[in-house]
Design a protein around this motif. Structure first.
Motif, PDB file in Angstrom:
ATOM      1  N   VAL A 268      18.077  -1.326   2.908  1.00  0.00           N
ATOM      2  CA  VAL A 268      16.944  -0.652   3.560  1.00  0.00           C
ATOM      3  C   VAL A 268      17.358   0.746   4.007  1.00  0.00           C
ATOM      4  N   LEU A 269      18.530   0.832   4.623  1.00  0.00           N
ATOM      5  CA  LEU A 269      19.015   2.126   5.105  1.00  0.00           C
ATOM      6  C   LEU A 269      19.224   3.090   3.941  1.00  0.00           C
TER       7      LEU A 269
ATOM      8  N   THR B 279      14.143  -3.930  -6.551  1.00  0.00           N
ATOM      9  CA  THR B 279      15.297  -4.464  -7.287  1.00  0.00           C
ATOM     10  C   THR B 279      16.034  -5.499  -6.448  1.00  0.00           C
ATOM     11  N   TYR B 280      16.248  -5.180  -5.173  1.00  0.00           N
ATOM     12  CA  TYR B 280      16.949  -6.108  -4.277  1.00  0.00           C
ATOM     13  C   TYR B 280      16.198  -7.432  -4.176  1.00  0.00           C
TER      14      TYR B 280
ATOM     15  N   ASN C 172      10.116  -9.653   4.818  1.00  0.00           N
ATOM     16  CA  ASN C 172      10.354  -8.318   5.378  1.00  0.00           C
ATOM     17  C   ASN C 172      10.406  -7.253   4.294  1.00  0.00           C
ATOM     18  N   GLY C 173      11.042  -7.586   3.174  1.00  0.00           N
ATOM     19  CA  GLY C 173      11.110  -6.641   2.066  1.00  0.00           C
ATOM     20  C   GLY C 173       9.731  -6.335   1.502  1.00  0.00           C
TER      21      GLY C 173
ATOM     22  N   SER D 142       6.996  -6.592   3.114  1.00  0.00           N
ATOM     23  CA  SER D 142       6.288  -5.851   4.167  1.00  0.00           C
ATOM     24  C   SER D 142       6.560  -4.349   4.054  1.00  0.00           C
ATOM     25  N   ILE D 143       7.801  -3.988   3.787  1.00  0.00           N
ATOM     26  CA  ILE D 143       8.146  -2.567   3.598  1.00  0.00           C
ATOM     27  C   ILE D 143       7.336  -1.977   2.450  1.00  0.00           C
ATOM     28  N   LEU D 144       7.167  -2.765   1.386  1.00  0.00           N
ATOM     29  CA  LEU D 144       6.442  -2.307   0.200  1.00  0.00           C
ATOM     30  C   LEU D 144       4.928  -2.356   0.392  1.00  0.00           C
ATOM     31  N   GLY D 145       4.492  -2.982   1.499  1.00  0.00           N
ATOM     32  CA  GLY D 145       3.050  -3.110   1.739  1.00  0.00           C
ATOM     33  C   GLY D 145       2.427  -4.228   0.934  1.00  0.00           C
ATOM     34  N   VAL D 146       3.242  -5.231   0.563  1.00  0.00           N
ATOM     35  CA  VAL D 146       2.786  -6.353  -0.263  1.00  0.00           C
ATOM     36  C   VAL D 146       2.771  -7.615   0.596  1.00  0.00           C
ATOM     37  N   SER D 147       1.762  -8.450   0.409  1.00  0.00           N
ATOM     38  CA  SER D 147       1.643  -9.662   1.233  1.00  0.00           C
ATOM     39  C   SER D 147       2.635 -10.729   0.791  1.00  0.00           C
ATOM     40  N   ALA D 148       2.948 -11.648   1.716  1.00  0.00           N
ATOM     41  CA  ALA D 148       3.868 -12.756   1.436  1.00  0.00           C
ATOM     42  C   ALA D 148       3.122 -14.064   1.704  1.00  0.00           C
ATOM     43  N   PRO D 149       2.371 -14.562   0.706  1.00  0.00           N
ATOM     44  CA  PRO D 149       1.572 -15.777   0.923  1.00  0.00           C
ATOM     45  C   PRO D 149       2.438 -17.010   1.153  1.00  0.00           C
TER      46      PRO D 149
END
Length: 542
Positions: A473-474, A487-488, A529-530, A532-539
């Motif tokens: 992230v950093l 990718t991660y 969390n990843g 979320s950073i991308l603005g994608v939902s996690a159903p």
């Protein structure tokens, strides 16, 4: 891991002072046989100490106060690389940290107290947002997310111009379509705006005013209504992707507030500009560029460079520590002139980061979908979202480096299979949620006290990957590389599926099952969390 090695090397520098004089780097070896982290410090010190790197490597190792609970062994490889093998128990400690920090895991305070401005989209209100604007919008918003995750207070900004020839043509395009509705035979110019949205705006005016506007000038109600309606549509399109700008900055305000005239005066006073052939030129050759450039044409109309320099001065005046500009590749030749102009006035251009994104090609069933903006033969951002969904649009635009040309494969984007990376990641998250619900019925709970039991190759690989999330992230934030998060996450999901294929939870001994449950819970948090950073939902269910 890297922080621990940095600490060890700092301690070793008390015995080997030259270690303070080199830039220490700890890299992940390509092969697991070479350990978890590797350092080339011995090679960097070879000239300074006038010794063989392998000899220096041995000297460094003997100076390190290694805790065997953290590092199992250290080896010297090749010309003098120092390879470190960490204890799996060390990796397992990340699980408790992840669960404790939960939705905040991956965040850092490195830039706390700093302010950033991210300017993106910045399309003039002449038509709906297209897929090209979509890439700019999504990447810009994700860059802003990343900067927030590392501590910045971020302002999202949209810069636009509602004056000039483009807008005059827009107003006249609406006027001519309005006259067509009134029954007049119109020769519609080729270079005018052809889209259906022009006809819709004209019809709206007709319904409200009837034939009362037939003698109105194009730059009055026609232009004003077009701008208002198109901007309303632009904001709606962005909102559909959960993108909300805090600041909308109108280029015209630079003229109204006298900032353009003030800038021209400063350039003249500093002898950085001159007049030639009726135009005003900026002395870019004196600023290290190949040739001087016009900043005011002989017609009296400024070129792009002048208002953009004035605009960036307002950003500096607003006190930002970092200013990110996201442009299309058509800006490649002009932004260096803007930076040179700012630098000539004493502004620290290291605070400005320009990101240039490449074009997007839409592919359907293996064929390129041809597009022409002028002919209105294009796919709007709204159409793309309607076709494949918000999550897919955001993920696909993020998953390639912005410097690379992008093929947006509509066929792949609509697939509900592992081939589609969005489905693959969301399925991994939903699968973990399903596992947690299932094992709860068997009275199994995550156990964070027996994590040393997680020592199989599949478990250790997952733990190592989880340990890298904060670092990823950093790095992604500091280097403005949103694709690294994609990718991660894909690599993490692959390791999870591999783990779950070979290491079941139900059917294992209770203490092992509950330790594994703690592990998959941590994986779930990191995937969420990843995304979320991308603005994608996690159903939680699919």
């Amino acid at each position: 891991m890297k922080e621990y090695l940095q600490y060890l090397f700092n301690q070793a520098a008390l015995k080997i002072p030259e270690l303070k004089e080199i830039s220490l780097q700890f890299d992940i070896p390509k092969s697991e046989e070479h350990g978890d982290l590797s350092s080339n410090a011995a090679m960097l010190l070879s000239k300074k100490l006038k010794k063989n790197p392998r000899e220096i490597a041995q000297l460094i190792i003997s100076s390190l106060e290694i805790d065997s609970n953290i590092i199992l062994k250290v080896e010297i490889a090749g010309p003098g690389f120092i390879n470190f093998f960490f204890n799996p128990v060390f990796f397992s400690k990340i699980i408790s940290e992840i669960v404790s920090e939960n939705e905040n895991f991956g965040r850092s305070d490195k830039f706390k107290g700093k302010r950033a401005n991210v300017e993106f989209v910045s399309a003039n209100p002449t038509g709906p947002l297209t897929v090209g604007h979509g890439r700019n919008a999504v990447v810009g918003d994700t860059v802003a997310n990343l900067l927030e995750w590392i501590g910045y207070e971020v302002d999202r900004e949209y810069y636009f111009n509602n004056a000039g020839r483009q807008m005059r043509v827009l107003g006249d395009s609406v006027r001519l379509r309005y006259l067509e509705i009134l029954g007049e035979k119109i020769e519609f110019p080729e270079d005018y705006y052809q889209g259906e949205y022009i006809k819709d705006i004209a019809m709206m005016l007709f319904k409200e005013y009837g034939d009362k506007l037939k003698n109105e000038d194009a730059e009055g109600i026609f232009k004003q209504t077009a701008e208002r309606e198109i901007f309303k549509d632009i904001k709606k399109s962005l909102n559909n992707l959960n993108i909300n700008h805090k600041i909308f900055f109108n280029e015209n305000s630079l003229y109204e507030e006298g900032k353009i005239d003030e800038l021209l005066k400063i350039f003249k006073e500093k002898n950085l500009s001159y007049e030639k052939d009726g135009a005003v030129w900026l002395k870019l050759t004196e600023l290290g560029k190949e040739q001087d450039k016009v900043i005011v044409k002989s017609t009296g109309e400024p070129t792009y460079r002048l208002p953009d320099i004035a605009y960036h001065i307002t950003k500096f005046q607003r006190g930002y520590d970092l200013m990110v500009d996201l442009f299309g590749s058509d800006h490649n030749a002009t932004y260096p002139d803007v930076l040179a102009g700012l630098q000539s006035l004493g502004y620290d251009i290291n605070k400005v980061k320009v990101l240039i994104h490449q074009f997007v090609t839409i592919i359907k069933d293996g064929e390129i979908v041809k597009m022409s903006t002028r002919k209105a033969n294009y796919i709007t951002l709204d159409e793309l979202v309607d076709e494949v969904g918000k999550d897919v649009v955001r993920y696909f635009f993020n998953m390639r480096n912005v410097t690379s040309h992008m093929n947006f494969d509509l066929t792949l984007a609509k697939k509900q299979s592992d081939e589609n990376p969005v489905f693959y990641l969301q399925y991994a998250h939903a699968r973990i949620c399903s596992i947690i619900r299932t094992v709860a019925k068997e009275n199994l709970q995550p156990d964070y006290n027996n994590l040393h039991l997680l020592n199989s190759p599949e478990e250790v690989q997952l733990l190592k990957k989880l340990n890298l999330f904060k670092e990823e992230v950093l790095y992604a934030a500091e280097n403005f590389e949103t694709h690294r998060i994609c990718t991660y996450l894909e690599e993490l999901a692959t390791l999870f599926h591999k783990f779950y294929t070979f290491r079941r939870i139900l059917g294992s001994e209770k203490d092992v099952a509950e330790a594994r449950l703690a592990l998959v819970n941590a994986v779930k948090i990191v995937i969420r969390n990843g995304l979320s950073i991308l603005g994608v939902s996690a159903p939680e269910q699919m």
